[in-house]
Write an enzyme that holds these catalytic residues in place. Structure first.
Site, PDB file in Angstrom:
ATOM      1  N   LYS A  16     -11.018  -4.577  -7.376  1.00  0.00           N
ATOM      2  CA  LYS A  16     -10.000  -5.191  -6.510  1.00  0.00           C
ATOM      3  C   LYS A  16     -10.470  -5.154  -5.061  1.00  0.00           C
ATOM      4  CE  LYS A  16      -4.988  -4.805  -5.621  1.00  0.00           C
ATOM      5  NZ  LYS A  16      -3.781  -4.005  -5.941  1.00  0.00           N
TER       6      LYS A  16
ATOM      7  N   SER B 136       0.031  -6.625  -7.959  1.00  0.00           N
ATOM      8  CA  SER B 136      -0.849  -7.293  -7.018  1.00  0.00           C
ATOM      9  C   SER B 136      -2.301  -7.374  -7.488  1.00  0.00           C
ATOM     10  CB  SER B 136      -0.818  -6.577  -5.663  1.00  0.00           C
ATOM     11  OG  SER B 136      -1.298  -5.257  -5.801  1.00  0.00           O
TER      12      SER B 136
ATOM     13  N   SER C 144       1.276  -2.327  -9.664  1.00  0.00           N
ATOM     14  CA  SER C 144       0.269  -3.386  -9.525  1.00  0.00           C
ATOM     15  C   SER C 144      -0.898  -3.331 -10.491  1.00  0.00           C
ATOM     16  CB  SER C 144      -0.279  -3.407  -8.105  1.00  0.00           C
ATOM     17  OG  SER C 144       0.625  -4.066  -7.279  1.00  0.00           O
TER      18      SER C 144
HETATM   19  N1  GLN Z   1       5.073  -5.221  -6.653  1.00  0.00           N
HETATM   20  C1  GLN Z   1       5.142  -4.028  -5.866  1.00  0.00           C
HETATM   21  C2  GLN Z   1       5.153  -4.371  -4.403  1.00  0.00           C
HETATM   22  O1  GLN Z   1       5.136  -5.513  -4.109  1.00  0.00           O
HETATM   23  C3  GLN Z   1       4.024  -3.100  -6.208  1.00  0.00           C
HETATM   24  C4  GLN Z   1       2.754  -3.421  -5.529  1.00  0.00           C
HETATM   25  C5  GLN Z   1       1.645  -2.468  -5.881  1.00  0.00           C
HETATM   26  O2  GLN Z   1       1.739  -1.673  -6.814  1.00  0.00           O
HETATM   27  N2  GLN Z   1       0.609  -2.497  -5.082  1.00  0.00           N
HETATM   28  O3  GLN Z   1       5.185  -3.536  -3.557  1.00  0.00           O
END
Ligand code: GLN
Length: 463
Positions: free
Chosen positions: A54, A129, A153
């Site tokens: 990532k 994400s 994410s």
């Molecule tokens: N969807 C969650 C957010 O938008 C989690 C994001 C993540 O785990 N980086 O914060």
């Protein structure tokens, strides 16, 4: 051999990226060179395994955009500790994967470089994400990939793309070289198609790192040794109250099926209650935005790549750089986070959210007195069409209902594929366990996988 495997991955990444947009950088030359070196150097536990990372994890000499414009052409001069450990074990990083800007999102649509498309249906999101890493594994470009999980994410895109995704216990891995979003919630996580590969990679990256004081000095067990296939006597807790409103019918029935599979495998199913879980989303979006507003203060046009032009005065330069460099969701979170931390609102929001966090933690610890792990859906819906929730941040936030609790409490969680919806979109269930229970979570996931292997392939696939 290493070289061939790595070359296959790179070629597949280049070819499928036109459709999927899963990679932001593919390092053909560097990866082939490293594959050759490794072939000569010989055996490590991951020798010659191509891996995708990532784009918020630092890999020396490669880009680290975090899906944002604000980092410009910044290339970190060092490896994240987890990357160092992978490289030492023989893995070959082939590229950096697309993600929501600074890992803020649940669909990958917040990337400054466009959404990742789901290999099962390219009109749909990959989840987020860490959508690029999930899609790269699902499309069989790489066998394993790393992501980061602050509120789901890794687990949520894993479930939407039909792969396994693990978020370890807070402190299990080093966060050194992971660009911070919300430091008390962030953990590096692993994607793979099979549980055994997740276990192998976790074994390599886990463990105390002097460069990260929040990494714990807890011995790293042999995770693959936990995969015995014998689940008899294990106890799985079902928080029934979470299987209600907003949950897609296909997901509900698939997860119910998974519970029955576990029962057939000799697992005892018990009902548990998590009365404060309803407050998790609210607490999460206060704490995560508060920490983000502080962490993102460093992007000021001075330290990293991008600086706005035509801003002769210092404050003007900060303001213009941040205005042009950050996308809408990141700005929204910086403002929310600044607000909940401000003197007048701190007690009403931030302090309250921290108190709720403790209550949720207590609920989980109590539930774990009665079971070895909890089972829930990972996401309330399968992958949705690109654009569907783009203008409705609240709807997007609510989709994180099952995943944010693990980060608030700090416990590990894993998403395991358990079927396809009527529209042939992957569905995953989630297991959550007590602190340091990765061996049990992996054993339970592996046991399910052996009993009900997920053999479906997405239409967009490298092999
Ligand atoms: N969807 C969650 C957010 O938008 C989690 C994001 C993540 O785990 N980086 O914060």
């Amino acid at each position: 051999m290493s070289r061939q495997t790595v070359e296959f991955s790179i070629t597949a990444a280049e070819r499928l990226n036109e459709t999927l947009n899963a990679f932001l950088e593919i390092d053909r030359e560097g990866a082939l060179r490293r594959a050759e070196e490794i072939e000569k150097a010989g055996a490590g536990p991951l020798t010659g395994i191509p891996i995708a990372i990532k784009d918020n994890l630092c890999v020396k000499g490669m880009q680290a955009s975090c899906g944002s414009k604000i980092l410009g052409d910044y290339r970190p001069p060092y490896n994240a500790t987890v990357i160092d450990r992978l490289v030492k074990a023989g893995a070959v990083v082939i590229g950096k994967t697309n993600c929501d800007e600074f890992a803020m999102g649940s669909s990958n649509e917040n990337s400054a470089f466009g959404p990742v498309r789901n290999p099962w249906d390219t009109t749909r999101v990959s989840g987020g994400s860490s959508g690029g890493s999930a899609a790269a594994v699902a499309a069989r470009i790489v066998p394993v990939a790393l992501g980061s999980d602050t509120g789901g994410s890794v687990r949520q895109p894993a479930s939407m793309c039909g792969v396994v995704g693990l978020k370890p216990t807070y402190g299990r891995n080093s966060r050194y070289g992971l660009v911070a979003f919300a430091s008390s919630l962030d953990q590096v996580g692993v994607f793979a198609r099979e549980v055994e590969d997740v276990a192998r990679v976790l074994g390599v990256i886990a463990g105390r790192d002097p460069m990260d004081t929040t990494s714990a000095d807890v011995p790293v067990p042999d995770y693959t040794a936990a995969l015995t296939g014998d689940l008899k006597g294990a106890r799985l807790g079902v928080p029934r109250a979470l299987f209600g409103k907003g949950l897609d019918d296909d997901i509900k029935s698939s997860v119910e099926n998974a519970i029955n599979v576990y029962r057939d495998l000799g697992v005892e199913i018990v009902d548990v209650e998590l009365p404060t879980a309803d407050y998790a989303i609210a607490a999460y979006y206060i704490i995560a935005t508060a920490e983000a507003s502080s962490n993102l203060a460093r992007f000021d046009g001075v330290r990293y790549g991008f600086r706005a032009e035509d801003a002769p005065e210092l404050r003007q330069m900060y303001r213009k750089t941040r205005e042009e460099g950050f996308g809408a969701e990141v700005k929204r979170r910086i403002m929310l986070g600044t607000y909940v931390l401000s003197a007048g609102y701190y007690d009403a929001y931030y302090r309250k959210a921290q108190q709720v966090r403790t209550l949720i933690k207590n609920d989980f610890l109590k539930a774990f007195e009665r079971c070895d792990a909890l089972i829930t859906p990972t996401s309330p819906t399968p992958a949705f069409p690109i654009g569907e929730k783009a203008d409705d941040p609240l709807a997007m936030y609510l989709g994180d209902v099952y995943t944010v609790t693990a980060n608030l409490v700090g416990v590990p969680g894993i998403s395991v594929p358990c079927g396809l919806s009527s529209e042939r979109l992957p569905i995953g269930f989630q297991l959550l366990g007590p602190y340091w229970s990765e061996p049990m979570l992996l054993k339970l996931s592996h046991g399910y996988e052996q009993g009900r292997p997920f053999l479906e392939r997405p239409p967009i696939s490298a092999s």
